[in-house]
Write a protein that holds these residues in place. Structure first.
Motif, short mmCIF file in Angstrom:
data_model
loop_
_atom_site.label_atom_id
_atom_site.label_comp_id
_atom_site.label_asym_id
_atom_site.label_seq_id
_atom_site.Cartn_x
_atom_site.Cartn_y
_atom_site.Cartn_z
N PHE A 138 72.93 32.25 53.71
CA PHE A 138 71.55 31.88 54.05
C PHE A 138 71.28 30.43 53.67
O PHE A 138 70.70 29.66 54.46
N LEU A 139 71.70 30.03 52.45
CA LEU A 139 71.44 28.65 51.99
C LEU A 139 72.21 27.65 52.85
O LEU A 139 71.69 26.58 53.17
N ALA A 140 73.44 28.00 53.27
CA ALA A 140 74.22 27.10 54.14
C ALA A 140 73.55 26.99 55.51
O ALA A 140 73.47 25.90 56.09
N LEU A 141 73.03 28.11 56.03
CA LEU A 141 72.34 28.09 57.33
C LEU A 141 71.04 27.28 57.23
O LEU A 141 70.68 26.54 58.14
N LEU A 142 70.36 27.45 56.09
CA LEU A 142 69.11 26.71 55.89
C LEU A 142 69.40 25.20 55.85
O LEU A 142 68.71 24.40 56.50
N ALA A 143 70.45 24.81 55.09
CA ALA A 143 70.77 23.39 54.96
C ALA A 143 71.16 22.79 56.32
O ALA A 143 70.60 21.76 56.73
N GLY A 192 70.54 24.04 59.28
CA GLY A 192 69.39 24.19 60.19
C GLY A 192 68.37 23.08 59.96
O GLY A 192 67.84 22.50 60.91
N LEU A 193 68.11 22.76 58.67
CA LEU A 193 67.12 21.72 58.37
C LEU A 193 67.59 20.35 58.85
O LEU A 193 66.79 19.54 59.32
N VAL A 194 68.90 20.09 58.75
CA VAL A 194 69.41 18.80 59.24
C VAL A 194 69.21 18.73 60.76
O VAL A 194 68.88 17.68 61.31
N LEU A 195 69.39 19.87 61.45
CA LEU A 195 69.16 19.89 62.90
C LEU A 195 67.68 19.71 63.24
O LEU A 195 67.31 19.12 64.25
N TYR A 196 66.81 20.22 62.35
CA TYR A 196 65.38 20.28 62.65
C TYR A 196 64.61 19.00 62.27
O TYR A 196 63.75 18.54 63.03
N VAL A 197 64.91 18.43 61.09
CA VAL A 197 64.13 17.28 60.60
C VAL A 197 64.70 15.99 61.21
O VAL A 197 65.84 15.62 60.91
N PRO A 198 63.91 15.29 62.07
CA PRO A 198 64.45 14.13 62.79
C PRO A 198 65.09 13.08 61.88
O PRO A 198 66.18 12.59 62.16
N PRO A 256 76.60 17.62 67.29
CA PRO A 256 77.43 18.73 67.77
C PRO A 256 78.22 19.41 66.65
O PRO A 256 78.32 20.64 66.61
N LEU A 257 78.70 18.60 65.68
CA LEU A 257 79.47 19.17 64.56
C LEU A 257 78.56 20.07 63.71
O LEU A 257 78.94 21.17 63.30
N LEU A 258 77.34 19.59 63.46
CA LEU A 258 76.40 20.37 62.65
C LEU A 258 76.03 21.69 63.32
O LEU A 258 75.93 22.73 62.68
N LYS A 259 75.84 21.61 64.64
CA LYS A 259 75.52 22.83 65.40
C LYS A 259 76.66 23.83 65.26
O LYS A 259 76.43 25.01 65.01
N LEU A 283 78.87 23.96 62.85
CA LEU A 283 78.88 24.44 61.46
C LEU A 283 77.86 25.56 61.27
O LEU A 283 78.13 26.59 60.64
N HIS A 284 76.66 25.35 61.84
CA HIS A 284 75.57 26.32 61.74
C HIS A 284 75.99 27.65 62.37
O HIS A 284 75.85 28.71 61.74
N VAL A 285 76.54 27.57 63.56
CA VAL A 285 76.88 28.81 64.28
C VAL A 285 78.10 29.50 63.63
O VAL A 285 78.10 30.72 63.46
N TYR A 286 79.10 28.71 63.19
CA TYR A 286 80.26 29.33 62.51
C TYR A 286 79.84 29.99 61.20
O TYR A 286 80.36 31.04 60.83
N THR A 287 78.90 29.35 60.48
CA THR A 287 78.41 29.97 59.24
C THR A 287 77.75 31.31 59.55
O THR A 287 77.92 32.29 58.82
#
Ligand code: HEM
Ligand code: HEM
Length: 203
Positions: free
Chosen positions: A26-31, A33-39, A49-52, A54-58
């Motif tokens: 959850f904390l990894a998804l939150l971290a 996700g927040l990088v994707l969300y906060v401009p 693309p790498l962060l996306k 990472l988010h989906v693999y997590t």
């Protein structure tokens, strides 16, 4: 032995594994996700693309690890825990209205937190999967999917801050962290906070 009577078992290794697998993912998804969300963070970190990925693999690892813990772990005790969490009696209702009535292994607030955590996990997985599918197939694109994913994140952050405050900072409840790390808590603490549960423990 003296130490046996000073401490009572609060969480089995399987329960602790479920909690820490869920919390870590959850904390990894939150971290991510927040990088994707906060401009500002998105620009600072770059490599969207790498962060996306990472988010989906997590997310995939989260579901796989939870399934593994449940399949390999002590399912009988997990079922018993589920029953304890589902049982909502008059004392629980009174406790929510702030009457100081005795509580079982989980107080009413914890039962509500557990129900929300489980419901949110399902909603995160459904909305996240739709976001992923929607990028590949327009039939799965819905305007409200991202809104749902975002709102789940906002509410989760509020719940998490409250949860961490009670587990790590608030003096009356922070002893509970010992239960979630070593598995046992002091008997006198358990009796004070969960009197309907402690007598069931072997002396
Ligand atoms: C099975 C679980 C999950 C899946 C499959 C999933 C999947 C996704 C996908 C595909 C995106 C879209 C990325 C993009 O196009 O920019 C996304 C965005 C995001 N996710 Fe998740 N996610 C999951 C769980 C979570 C959790 C638990 C959190 C927070 C605790 C979270 C927070 C976010 C945030 C904040 C965004 C950015 C949304 C936006 O740009 O408005 N996700 N997620
Ligand atoms: C480093 C982060 C975390 C710490 C230190 C922590 C600590 C704890 C502790 C000490 C307990 C046991 C309370 C008791 O004795 O009854 C607990 C239970 C629980 N935790 Fe966490 N937790 C963390 C992260 C999370 C996350 C991220 C979630 C969900 C997204 C979560 C969901 C739960 C749930 C549902 C319970 C059982 C019900 C409750 O006690 O509210 N925890 N946690």
């Amino acid at each position: 032995m003296a130490s046996d009577s000073v401490y009572v078992e609060r969480f089995t290794p399987t329960e602790r594994a479920v909690h820490w697998v869920h919390a870590t993912a959850f904390l990894a998804l939150l971290a991510t996700g927040l990088v994707l969300y906060v401009p500002r963070l998105s620009i600072l970190v770059g490599r969207r693309p790498l962060l996306k990925d990472l988010h989906v693999y997590t997310a995939v690892a989260w579901i796989a690890a939870l399934t593994l813990v449940v399949v390999l772990g002590d399912r009988r005790r997990l079922r018993q825990t589920l029953r304890e969490l589902e049982e909502f009696d008059n004392d629980d209702l009174m406790w929510l209205r702030r009457y100081p009535v005795p509580q079982g292994r989980f107080n009413a607030g914890q039962k509500v937190n557990a129900a929300l955590t489980a419901a949110f996990a399902v909603l995160f997985a459904v909305s996240g999967s739709l976001l992923w599918l929607g990028e590949r197939d327009h039939r799965f694109q819905f305007a409200s999917t991202i809104l749902l994913h975002d709102w789940l994140t906002y509410i989760s952050v509020v719940l998490l801050v409250g949860h961490l405050y009670l587990a790590v900072i608030y003096p009356a409840t922070r002893h509970s962290l010992r239960g979630m790390t070593t598995g046992a808590v002091r008997r006198d603490w358990a009796k004070r906070h969960h009197p309907k549960w402690v007598p069931e423990q072997r002396q």
